[in-house]
Structure formats: C-alpha cells, structure tokens
Design a protein around this motif. Structure first.
Motif, PDB file in Angstrom:
ATOM      1  N   ASP A  16      36.572  47.630  41.481  1.00  0.00           N
ATOM      2  CA  ASP A  16      36.934  46.518  40.615  1.00  0.00           C
ATOM      3  C   ASP A  16      37.793  47.058  39.485  1.00  0.00           C
ATOM      4  N   ALA A  18      38.679  45.569  36.825  1.00  0.00           N
ATOM      5  CA  ALA A  18      38.449  44.868  35.565  1.00  0.00           C
ATOM      6  C   ALA A  18      37.895  45.815  34.511  1.00  0.00           C
ATOM      7  N   GLU A 121      32.275  37.507  46.786  1.00  0.00           N
ATOM      8  CA  GLU A 121      33.227  38.616  46.737  1.00  0.00           C
ATOM      9  C   GLU A 121      33.641  39.085  48.117  1.00  0.00           C
ATOM     10  N   ALA A 139      32.513  33.296  37.811  1.00  0.00           N
ATOM     11  CA  ALA A 139      33.260  34.504  37.444  1.00  0.00           C
ATOM     12  C   ALA A 139      32.445  35.436  36.558  1.00  0.00           C
ATOM     13  N   SER A 140      31.596  34.889  35.702  1.00  0.00           N
ATOM     14  CA  SER A 140      30.784  35.713  34.807  1.00  0.00           C
ATOM     15  C   SER A 140      29.452  36.112  35.424  1.00  0.00           C
ATOM     16  N   PRO A 145      34.607  40.670  39.126  1.00  0.00           N
ATOM     17  CA  PRO A 145      35.371  39.418  39.067  1.00  0.00           C
ATOM     18  C   PRO A 145      36.726  39.478  39.750  1.00  0.00           C
ATOM     19  N   ARG A 146      37.424  40.592  39.632  1.00  0.00           N
ATOM     20  CA  ARG A 146      38.753  40.650  40.251  1.00  0.00           C
ATOM     21  C   ARG A 146      38.659  40.786  41.766  1.00  0.00           C
ATOM     22  N   LEU A 149      38.498  37.251  42.732  1.00  0.00           N
ATOM     23  CA  LEU A 149      39.831  36.662  42.706  1.00  0.00           C
ATOM     24  C   LEU A 149      40.632  37.061  43.942  1.00  0.00           C
ATOM     25  N   PHE A 164      39.139  27.997  38.367  1.00  0.00           N
ATOM     26  CA  PHE A 164      37.903  28.503  37.789  1.00  0.00           C
ATOM     27  C   PHE A 164      37.533  27.625  36.603  1.00  0.00           C
ATOM     28  N   ASN A 166      34.713  28.121  33.576  1.00  0.00           N
ATOM     29  CA  ASN A 166      33.796  29.178  33.154  1.00  0.00           C
ATOM     30  C   ASN A 166      33.726  29.236  31.640  1.00  0.00           C
ATOM     31  N   SER A 199      38.843  40.102  32.201  1.00  0.00           N
ATOM     32  CA  SER A 199      38.023  40.713  33.245  1.00  0.00           C
ATOM     33  C   SER A 199      38.241  40.059  34.599  1.00  0.00           C
ATOM     34  N   LEU A 200      38.752  38.833  34.571  1.00  0.00           N
ATOM     35  CA  LEU A 200      39.012  38.080  35.798  1.00  0.00           C
ATOM     36  C   LEU A 200      40.476  38.136  36.196  1.00  0.00           C
TER      37      LEU A 200
END
Length: 228
Positions: A16, A18, A121, A139-140, A145-146, A149, A164, A166, A199-200
């Motif tokens: 990840d 992020a 994911e 997402a949180s 998170p990425r 995405l 999203f 959030n 972070s996303l």
C-alpha cells in the motif's frame, strides 16, 4: 436476489503506497462489526444517512446500470437506488450482510442482484464488471485504501465512475485534534477517525476528483472519480 455467500482467498499483491497509519486487519474489522451489527442502524443510521443518500443520488444520476456497492453493511442505502440500477453489494461482515438480506426481502428490492461476503481490496469479480462502484464509509476501514482504489479501478469499466462517501480528517482545529485523539480506539471502533484523503487518493487522482462536502456540517465528503 442471489443468496450466494462468496469469499475470496486473501493474497498479497503489492504494498500500500498510502501514508503509514495503524492498519485494521480483516479480523479486527469483522470483530468490530459483529459487535455493531445489532445496533448499527440505530447508532449510525441517522448520522450516516445524509452521506448514503447523497451518494445514491449521485449514482442514480450517472449513466450505466450495473452498480457495485462496497461496504453495503445492513443495506441502509439499498432502498434509495432507482429501479434501473442493478445492485451487487459486498461486505466483509457476514453479520451485517444477514441484516441486509432481511431488508431486501422485507422491502422487496428486486433490483438487488447479490449480497456477497468479500474483501473489497481483493474481489472475485472480472475486470470491467461494473459501470459504477460506490464505497460508503469503507475507505477508513480497509487496511490499504489505495489497494481498494486500484481494485475498484479494475472492476469498473473505462469511462465508468467510482464514488466514495467517507469521513476524512479535518486538517486542523478542534475537530482535527479530537479525531487524532480518537485514533487510539481505531480497532474497537472498526474505522480510523484520523483518516486523511491523501491516504486514499494519489496526487493525480486528487486533482481531478470532484469533492463535495455532505451534511451534517460537512462531517462527510462525497468524492467522485471518473475511471480512465
């Protein structure tokens, strides 16, 4: 509606990228939402309702009929889709999904194709399976998170849309301080109060995303990204 319970085997497909933060693993999320399942609608339904309805309204205005709802939970958003939208919902919590299935049966929601237990994911869907993906308050929650995405970009057709809704960390002020303070309880809550939008979304996506605050008091944010 399909009653299939579909699980994907977990796997590692890269790091990840992020910013680092305390990750919630799948078992922590499942445990948290097992506790929340019975009271989720009462405790969170009214507060999160604004964001859910705003996200569904945005989905309903978009072209395309095949919709993936990520983090469908107890199905609070399902009654608000127009009948031409064919909904597949996924969630990591079997306890929440059981209540979503009850809702579909009780409200006779014929446009819900399937409710599946699945890791957002790393889903089991083919490439370009959906016209639209909408992730509500997910997402949180996910560890990476990425990675979420990237997976949504994979399963949504080119030219489709990813949304999203959030809560995102306030950059400063009293709210930001409170959210950072609450971060210690992330595992118990089942989500990250200190979750930053960066972070996303990587920088290239951040500059082209459509970002709209959502009531009450802009506590939530609706992010719309065209899939390219």
């Amino acid at each position: 509606m399909s009653e299939v319970l579909h699980k994907c085997a977990p796997g590692g497909q890269g790091e990840d990228p992020a910013p680092s933060r305390s990750a919630l693993d799948a078992e922590a999320v499942k445990a948290a939402y097992r506790r929340w399942a019975g009271v989720y609608d009462t405790v969170f339904g009214s507060v999160s309702g604004f964001g859910r309805r705003r996200a569904v309204e945005a989905v309903n205005r978009l072209s395309g009929t095949k919709v993936l709802e990520v983090g469908v939970g107890t199905g609070l958003a399902l009654p608000f889709y127009t009948k031409d939208k064919q909904i597949t919902g996924i969630d990591l919590s079997g306890d929440m999904l059981a209540r979503a299935r009850e809702r579909v049966q009780r409200e006779k929601l014929g446009n819900v194709d399937a409710l599946l237990e699945m890791d957002a994911e790393e889903t089991c869907f083919d490439d370009a399976s959906f016209d639209i993906a909408v992730a509500m308050f997910v997402a949180s929650v996910v560890p990476h998170p990425r990675k979420l995405l990237r997976e949504l970009k994979r399963v949504v057709k080119p030219g489709g849309h990813i949304l999203f809704v959030n809560h995102f960390l306030a950059p400063n002020g009293v709210r930001g301080a409170v959210e950072r303070g609450m971060a210690r309880a992330s595992r118990s809550l089942g989500w990250h109060p200190d979750f930053a939008m960066e972070s996303l979304l990587p920088p290239d996506d951040l500059v082209r995303a459509r970002i709209q605050p959502v009531p009450p008091a802009g506590l939530f944010t609706l992010v719309t990204l065209d899939n390219i």
